[in-house]
Design an enzyme around this catalytic site. Sequence first.
Site, PDB file in Angstrom:
ATOM      1  N   SER A  77      51.414  34.283  12.260  1.00  0.00           N
ATOM      2  CA  SER A  77      51.851  32.924  11.967  1.00  0.00           C
ATOM      3  C   SER A  77      52.384  32.834  10.530  1.00  0.00           C
ATOM      4  CB  SER A  77      50.698  31.946  12.220  1.00  0.00           C
ATOM      5  OG  SER A  77      51.156  30.622  12.323  1.00  0.00           O
ATOM      6  N   ASP A 192      52.986  29.572  23.654  1.00  0.00           N
ATOM      7  CA  ASP A 192      52.785  29.198  22.249  1.00  0.00           C
ATOM      8  C   ASP A 192      53.481  27.869  21.926  1.00  0.00           C
ATOM      9  OD1 ASP A 192      52.491  29.065  19.505  1.00  0.00           O
ATOM     10  OD2 ASP A 192      53.153  31.118  19.129  1.00  0.00           O
ATOM     11  N   HIS A 220      49.217  31.067  20.820  1.00  0.00           N
ATOM     12  CA  HIS A 220      49.517  31.409  19.430  1.00  0.00           C
ATOM     13  C   HIS A 220      48.634  32.527  18.871  1.00  0.00           C
ATOM     14  CE1 HIS A 220      51.678  30.574  15.779  1.00  0.00           C
ATOM     15  NE2 HIS A 220      50.596  30.289  15.085  1.00  0.00           N
TER      16      HIS A 220
END
EC number: 3.1.1.85
Length: 239
Positions: A77, A192, A220
């Site tokens: 991320s 996601d 995610h």
Amino acid sequence: MNIHLDKHGQGMPLVLFHGWGFDSQIWQPIIPYLKPKYQIILVDLPGFGLTPMMDWESFKKNLFDQLPDKFALAGWSMGGLYATRLAIEEPARVQYLINITSSPRFISDIDWPGVAEEVFVNFYNNLSKDINKTLKEFISLQLNKMKFDFKIGNPPSPEGLAFGLEILGTWDFREQLKQISIPTVYLFGRLDPITPAKTMAIMEKNYPNFKYVLFNRAAHMPFLSHTDLFITMMDEFIK
């Protein structure tokens, strides 16, 4: 001002950067799977965990002073933005680049399928009210309610959260990414909500030399929801 590192195992150095709102403890569940083959180096990014706030140049110098000459680098991320910038600026040090549910630009625009900035602002506001509850709910959502006992060791500083929000909103490496020639892989989760899987099709067209992996049932956090598949992919990619 020192960056906090946590090292495990022996072998090929593999540096892991966590995502926004978390710290390096998020990687703990997968360490037993990675430790037999790699020297795992967990990093608390500025303003998170045990690392104080610092600017990019201070972070890079402090980090490189503590790392081996060459290493594989994985970022999840927001950590993928840190990893990508490091690989762009210091390609002689980074041997492999692994971006986990990350992209060179997080915020959507007219020709880029990112996420609306309001999503991060709302998350930031919730974190400011009750960090443990917010992070646990976030993990539960990403793992499709699968039980995961996450204990945050050190809450992120308000400055760290705000700086991370700025990074997610402003860092954009879509042009510079074309310079990268080291082995690079992008991992996407089909479910996601933060890094949309449709980003992958655009990236495959714009960056055909990279490798791409889609986790069909992941959101995610594929390294936690589909650990076996994730480890297999890592072992196949890092030779």
